[in-house]
Design a protein around this motif. Structure first.
Motif, PDB file in Angstrom:
ATOM      1  N   THR A 167       1.563 -22.107  26.497  1.00  0.00           N
ATOM      2  CA  THR A 167       1.818 -23.486  26.067  1.00  0.00           C
ATOM      3  C   THR A 167       1.015 -24.463  26.912  1.00  0.00           C
ATOM      4  N   LEU A 216       5.686 -23.179  19.439  1.00  0.00           N
ATOM      5  CA  LEU A 216       7.141 -23.336  19.412  1.00  0.00           C
ATOM      6  C   LEU A 216       7.817 -22.083  18.882  1.00  0.00           C
ATOM      7  N   LEU A 275       9.155 -31.196  12.650  1.00  0.00           N
ATOM      8  CA  LEU A 275       9.284 -29.908  13.333  1.00  0.00           C
ATOM      9  C   LEU A 275       9.719 -28.827  12.355  1.00  0.00           C
ATOM     10  N   GLU A 303       7.391 -35.868  21.218  1.00  0.00           N
ATOM     11  CA  GLU A 303       6.348 -36.153  20.243  1.00  0.00           C
ATOM     12  C   GLU A 303       6.655 -35.562  18.866  1.00  0.00           C
ATOM     13  N   MET A 304       7.735 -34.784  18.752  1.00  0.00           N
ATOM     14  CA  MET A 304       8.016 -34.082  17.505  1.00  0.00           C
ATOM     15  C   MET A 304       9.218 -34.684  16.797  1.00  0.00           C
ATOM     16  N   LEU A 313      -3.789 -33.258  18.604  1.00  0.00           N
ATOM     17  CA  LEU A 313      -2.412 -32.801  18.776  1.00  0.00           C
ATOM     18  C   LEU A 313      -1.458 -33.573  17.878  1.00  0.00           C
ATOM     19  N   HIS A 314      -1.665 -34.869  17.759  1.00  0.00           N
ATOM     20  CA  HIS A 314      -0.680 -35.713  17.075  1.00  0.00           C
ATOM     21  C   HIS A 314      -1.010 -35.998  15.611  1.00  0.00           C
ATOM     22  N   ILE A 340      -1.767 -26.575  24.919  1.00  0.00           N
ATOM     23  CA  ILE A 340      -1.539 -28.012  24.741  1.00  0.00           C
ATOM     24  C   ILE A 340      -2.437 -28.838  25.660  1.00  0.00           C
ATOM     25  N   VAL A 384       1.032 -26.426  17.597  1.00  0.00           N
ATOM     26  CA  VAL A 384       2.372 -26.721  18.099  1.00  0.00           C
ATOM     27  C   VAL A 384       3.397 -25.818  17.432  1.00  0.00           C
ATOM     28  N   LEU A 429       6.711 -32.517  24.884  1.00  0.00           N
ATOM     29  CA  LEU A 429       6.373 -31.987  23.569  1.00  0.00           C
ATOM     30  C   LEU A 429       7.469 -32.318  22.569  1.00  0.00           C
ATOM     31  N   GLY A 461      -3.501 -29.527  15.133  1.00  0.00           N
ATOM     32  CA  GLY A 461      -2.446 -29.797  16.091  1.00  0.00           C
ATOM     33  C   GLY A 461      -1.097 -29.317  15.593  1.00  0.00           C
ATOM     34  N   GLU A 462      -0.812 -29.528  14.309  1.00  0.00           N
ATOM     35  CA  GLU A 462       0.460 -29.084  13.743  1.00  0.00           C
ATOM     36  C   GLU A 462       0.610 -27.565  13.837  1.00  0.00           C
TER      37      GLU A 462
END
Length: 397
Positions: free
Chosen positions: A136, A162, A88, A82-83, A148-149, A140, A158, A79, A154-155
């Motif tokens: 999580t 987080l 983030l 990817e951030m 997700l991306h 996810i 995540v 994870l 997705g934002e």
């Protein structure tokens, strides 16, 4: 060094455990797929069946559970890969108000449920802590990669997960510093002071030794894989030593490599290893549950699970409604986060170990986790786009 027959038996026992878990999972998963059922349910059900409370054919469940926690470490590492750090920070800013409000509401909800069923104040607060977080793994794992991306959904997902991860670290540090209801605030402050230190060390280590090594030897794929694995596990262990957690260390390890050109290659190659350990995680979740505790905690567990499954989607729908142009988006996130978390299980374990809660409260949290994991998986798999949907129109990789 142990030799001879005793060592051979130990090796055979571990091999047999892996054989039972993965061969059994392959068989049960095949049956579940034919029956159009979610695979996560198959792994948990297999754990209950083969664990000590039922057939008792799997040996050292605690060892397997400890090994399975590596899957969560890898999940957080991937994870982080990817951030992008700037992205983030932007995501966390968007969800801070929602995260604070939702965690507070679920903390109070858990405390109220605990007191309703006769648990002590401390046990009720711990139950409240357990209800603050969503999984999580489920959140996810059941979210399509494209969403997700590249999508706002997705934002937000995540970002909220987080935020909850950081809140979970706070709860874990409080529990680790506590004994019989007392909290060591000096240790608490030191643990959080270690976070910026860990960030600086990660940045320096990636900038100087790691990036040049990746650039020089990127043709040797085995070496790249080993270096990434060593970096993930090393920073995770350092975080544990500094009083944080392996999960937060793994996430920082991933974030520190996110801007590297090699990050996508690392992520692609670590996913099978992550999935290997996640199968063990869900199996061990089912295997560790004591069926003998069911009569004592059945009613409070059912009530708590029902409250989580009903109230969490409503809370997230209300809190996110003003941030989304489409109400359906807020409902989608609410149902995807409509369970408690693997962190909740860790909270139950640590609180019981620190003698803050009794066996009944610990098993209440475990039962609620299993019930909400199962029910939430069904809800998402049957109604929202996901990679393992049983209907073709909902299946999204």
């Amino acid at each position: 060094m142990p030799t001879g027959k005793g060592c051979l038996v130990a090796e055979q026992t571990l091999f047999q455990s892996f054989f039972l878990i993965f061969t059994g999972a392959a068989i049960v998963a095949s049956l579940f797929l034919y029956g159009r059922q979610p695979l996560l349910v198959a792994y948990i059900a297999l754990g209950v069946l083969l664990g000590p409370s039922c057939l008792a054919v799997v040996g050292d469940v605690k060892l397997l559970a400890e090994m399975s926690s590596i899957g969560i470490v890898f999940l957080l590492f991937l994870l982080g890969l990817e951030m992008q750090p700037k992205a983030l920070a932007s995501v966390l800013r968007k969800v801070t108000v929602v995260g604070l409000a939702s965690c507070t509401l679920f903390l109070v909800l858990g405390f109220a449920i605990g007191r309703l069923f006769g648990f002590t104040d401390i046990e009720s607060w711990v139950i409240g802590m357990a209800l603050m977080f969503s999984s999580t793994i489920i959140g996810i794992k059941l979210l399509p990669t494209t969403v997700l991306h590249h999508k706002y959904l997705g934002e937000l997902m995540v970002g909220l997960l987080l935020f909850q991860d950081f809140a979970a670290i706070l709860c874990l540090v409080i529990l680790l510093s506590g004994s019989a209801g007392a909290v060591d605030f000096a240790r608490l402050i030191l643990s959080f002071a270690a976070l910026p230190l860990l960030l600086v060390l990660a940045w320096l280590f990636v900038k100087f030794p790691l990036r040049p090594l990746f650039a020089r030897f990127d043709r040797f794929h085995e070496y790249v894989f080993l270096l990434a694995l060593g970096w993930c596990m090393g920073l995770a262990e350092l975080a544990e030593v500094l009083g944080l957690s392996r999960e937060i260390g793994a996430f920082i390890a991933g974030i520190s490599l996110a801007t590297s050109s090699i990050s996508q290659y690392i992520a692609l190659n670590l996913k099978p290893l992550r999935d290997f350990f996640l199968v063990m995680f869900f199996f061990s979740l089912g295997a560790q549950f004591k069926l003998s505790m069911v009569p004592e905690i059945a009613l409070p567990a059912l009530a708590t699970a029902a409250a989580v499954l009903t109230i969490k989607p409503l809370v997230f729908r209300y809190l996110l409604g003003n941030q989304s142009e489409q109400k359906v988006l807020a409902w989608d996130i609410g149902f995807r986060l409509g369970q408690i978390s693997e962190f909740s299980l860790l909270i139950a374990f640590l609180a019981f170990k620190q003698q803050l809660i009794g066996s009944a409260a610990s098993h209440l949290i475990q039962a609620t986790a299993i019930l909400t994991f199962l029910a939430s998986s069904y809800i998402v798999v049957l109604n929202f786009p996901n990679p393992i949907a049983i209907r073709d129109e909902l299946r999204r990789d």
